[in-house]
Write a protein that holds these residues in place. Structure first.
Motif, short mmCIF file in Angstrom:
data_model
loop_
_atom_site.label_atom_id
_atom_site.label_comp_id
_atom_site.label_asym_id
_atom_site.label_seq_id
_atom_site.Cartn_x
_atom_site.Cartn_y
_atom_site.Cartn_z
N ILE A 244 10.30 4.00 -6.66
CA ILE A 244 9.73 5.13 -6.19
C ILE A 244 8.31 4.70 -5.51
O ILE A 244 7.81 5.12 -4.62
N HIS A 245 7.55 4.05 -6.71
CA HIS A 245 6.03 3.60 -6.07
C HIS A 245 6.12 2.79 -4.85
O HIS A 245 5.47 2.65 -3.98
N TYR A 246 7.17 1.82 -5.26
CA TYR A 246 7.43 0.94 -4.10
C TYR A 246 7.59 1.41 -2.42
O TYR A 246 7.04 1.23 -1.55
N ASN A 247 8.52 2.43 -2.55
CA ASN A 247 8.92 3.11 -1.36
C ASN A 247 7.99 3.99 -0.75
O ASN A 247 7.62 4.00 0.36
N VAL A 248 7.03 4.74 -1.79
CA VAL A 248 5.79 5.43 -1.31
C VAL A 248 4.86 4.68 -0.53
O VAL A 248 4.36 5.10 0.41
N ARG A 249 4.71 3.12 -1.17
CA ARG A 249 3.81 2.63 -0.58
C ARG A 249 4.11 1.80 0.84
O ARG A 249 3.16 1.61 1.68
N GLN A 251 6.36 3.38 2.63
CA GLN A 251 6.09 4.45 3.80
C GLN A 251 4.87 4.79 4.41
O GLN A 251 4.40 4.75 5.54
N ARG A 252 3.75 4.40 3.46
CA ARG A 252 2.23 4.45 3.98
C ARG A 252 1.92 3.43 4.83
O ARG A 252 1.16 3.63 5.53
N TYR A 253 2.41 2.21 4.47
CA TYR A 253 2.16 1.05 5.41
C TYR A 253 2.93 1.02 6.59
O TYR A 253 1.87 0.74 7.55
N GLU A 254 3.73 1.73 6.72
CA GLU A 254 4.61 1.80 7.78
C GLU A 254 3.75 2.75 8.75
O GLU A 254 3.99 2.65 10.11
N GLU A 255 3.28 3.83 8.01
CA GLU A 255 2.40 4.91 8.92
C GLU A 255 0.90 4.09 9.49
O GLU A 255 0.60 4.50 10.68
N SER A 256 0.42 3.45 8.85
CA SER A 256 -0.95 3.04 8.89
C SER A 256 -0.96 1.64 9.55
O SER A 256 -1.78 1.34 10.02
N GLY A 257 -0.24 0.90 8.95
CA GLY A 257 -0.12 -0.56 9.52
C GLY A 257 -1.20 -1.45 8.93
O GLY A 257 -1.41 -2.54 9.27
N ASN A 258 -1.80 -0.76 7.92
CA ASN A 258 -2.84 -1.32 6.97
C ASN A 258 -2.25 -2.10 5.85
O ASN A 258 -1.77 -1.74 4.97
N PRO A 259 -2.59 -3.53 5.97
CA PRO A 259 -1.85 -4.45 4.72
C PRO A 259 -2.17 -3.81 3.36
O PRO A 259 -1.52 -4.26 2.49
N GLU A 260 -3.50 -3.31 3.38
CA GLU A 260 -3.92 -2.73 1.99
C GLU A 260 -3.08 -1.64 1.32
O GLU A 260 -3.15 -1.53 0.31
N ASP A 261 -2.06 -0.92 2.35
CA ASP A 261 -1.08 -0.25 1.70
C ASP A 261 -0.25 -0.42 1.38
O ASP A 261 0.87 0.34 0.92
N LYS A 262 0.19 -1.72 1.53
CA LYS A 262 1.61 -2.44 1.12
C LYS A 262 1.63 -2.38 -0.35
O LYS A 262 0.74 -2.27 -1.00
#
Length: 288
Positions: A244-249, A251-262
């Motif tokens: 779940i943690h992986y999928n959430v992060r 999803q956030r990365y796909e939205e932001s494009g920010n590598p820090e959100d991976k």
């Protein structure tokens, strides 16, 4: 529609969150339908819910007849049509994938009564990403519970730009009728309030762990004994699931494009090994 008019609630997805939210509703006196496409998931959910309530009975927190009455208000089905045809309020709690949620919302919209509110339990996927898959965007919102839903009091109600005041207020007051303490966010932001704050703590905890400053156990102890948190960040990730943690992060990365959100490398490695936490018997800790 007001919260006083809501008599029947439908939960879509019988995982940990969906099944426990369903039980919250049944305990509060609502007629609840818990739906899942897999019969085996429904049987597992029913077994786990009965076990949880039986523990309450054994501790004197619930009478045996109350347990039976609660289960009499809970219906389990694999049919989405049966789950939502006569519902007043839908809570979706399926996998954190936008395309899958949109497909389900479109199907629910075609089956549910026109006055029914359609909500998502997601704290990552804001409801504006789902609302236009329906013909009732003004009746779509986020209705976010925390794990374990039977214990944690907080519910976050989020009003998207498409959500009507009536829908937001109805969801807010329904949360109260469910025995929860709600907050109402007037506009969307991924992660909402609690998880955005928690996310910063988890980022720092993983940084300290990956760079060898302290073990997962030591970092958890610092949070529980020094900061008075009820559970440490690594134990919490194990509880909710590394997947779940992986999928959430992601999803956030796909939205932001920010590598820090991976997701962190540690999370990726454990997910690739199938170490999802409590549900698989191993995550940052080992469980019997």
């Amino acid at each position: 529609m007001s919260a006083e008019n809501i008599k029947k609630i439908s939960l879509i997805g019988s995982g940990i969150m969906g099944s426990q939210i369903a039980m919250v509703g049944a305990l509060a006196g609502f007629d609840v339908v818990l739906q899942d496409i897999e019969e085996k998931n429904l049987k597992k959910a029913e077994k786990e819910l009965r076990s949880r309530l039986e523990r309450r009975v054994s501790k004197g927190k619930l009478a045996q007849d109350e347990l039976e009455q609660t289960f009499s208000r809970l219906t389990l089905t694999s049919s989405l049509e049966e789950a939502v045809t006569n519902t007043d309020f839908v809570i979706e709690a399926i996998v954190e994938k936008v395309d899958i949620k949109r497909a389900v919302f479109k199907e629910i919209d075609a089956l549910a009564p026109g006055n029914a509110i359609l909500s998502t339990n997601s704290s990552t996927i804001v409801s504006s990403k789902l609302a236009d898959a329906t013909t009732r965007p003004e009746k779509v919102c986020n209705f976010h519970f925390f794990n374990p839903a039977l214990v944690i009091e907080m519910v976050e109600v989020v009003k998207g730009p498409h959500t009507s005041e009536e829908t937001a207020n109805t969801a807010f007051h329904l949360a109260k009728k469910l025995g929860k303490t709600p907050i109402l966010l007037k506009k969307e932001i991924s992660g909402f309030v609690a998880n955005r704050i928690l996310g910063k703590l988890m980022n720092e905890a993983i940084y300290l762990y990956e760079n060898g400053y302290a073990t997962a156990e030591e970092i958890d102890l610092a949070c529980t004994k020094a900061l008075n948190h009820p559970i440490g960040p690594f134990a919490l990730i194990d509880l909710t699931g590394l997947d779940i943690h992986y999928n959430v992060r992601m999803q956030r990365y796909e939205e932001s494009g920010n590598p820090e959100d991976k997701p962190a490398e540690t999370i990726i490695e454990k997910v690739n090994k199938g170490e999802f936490g409590r549900k698989t018997g191993k995550g940052f800790y080992v469980y019997s």
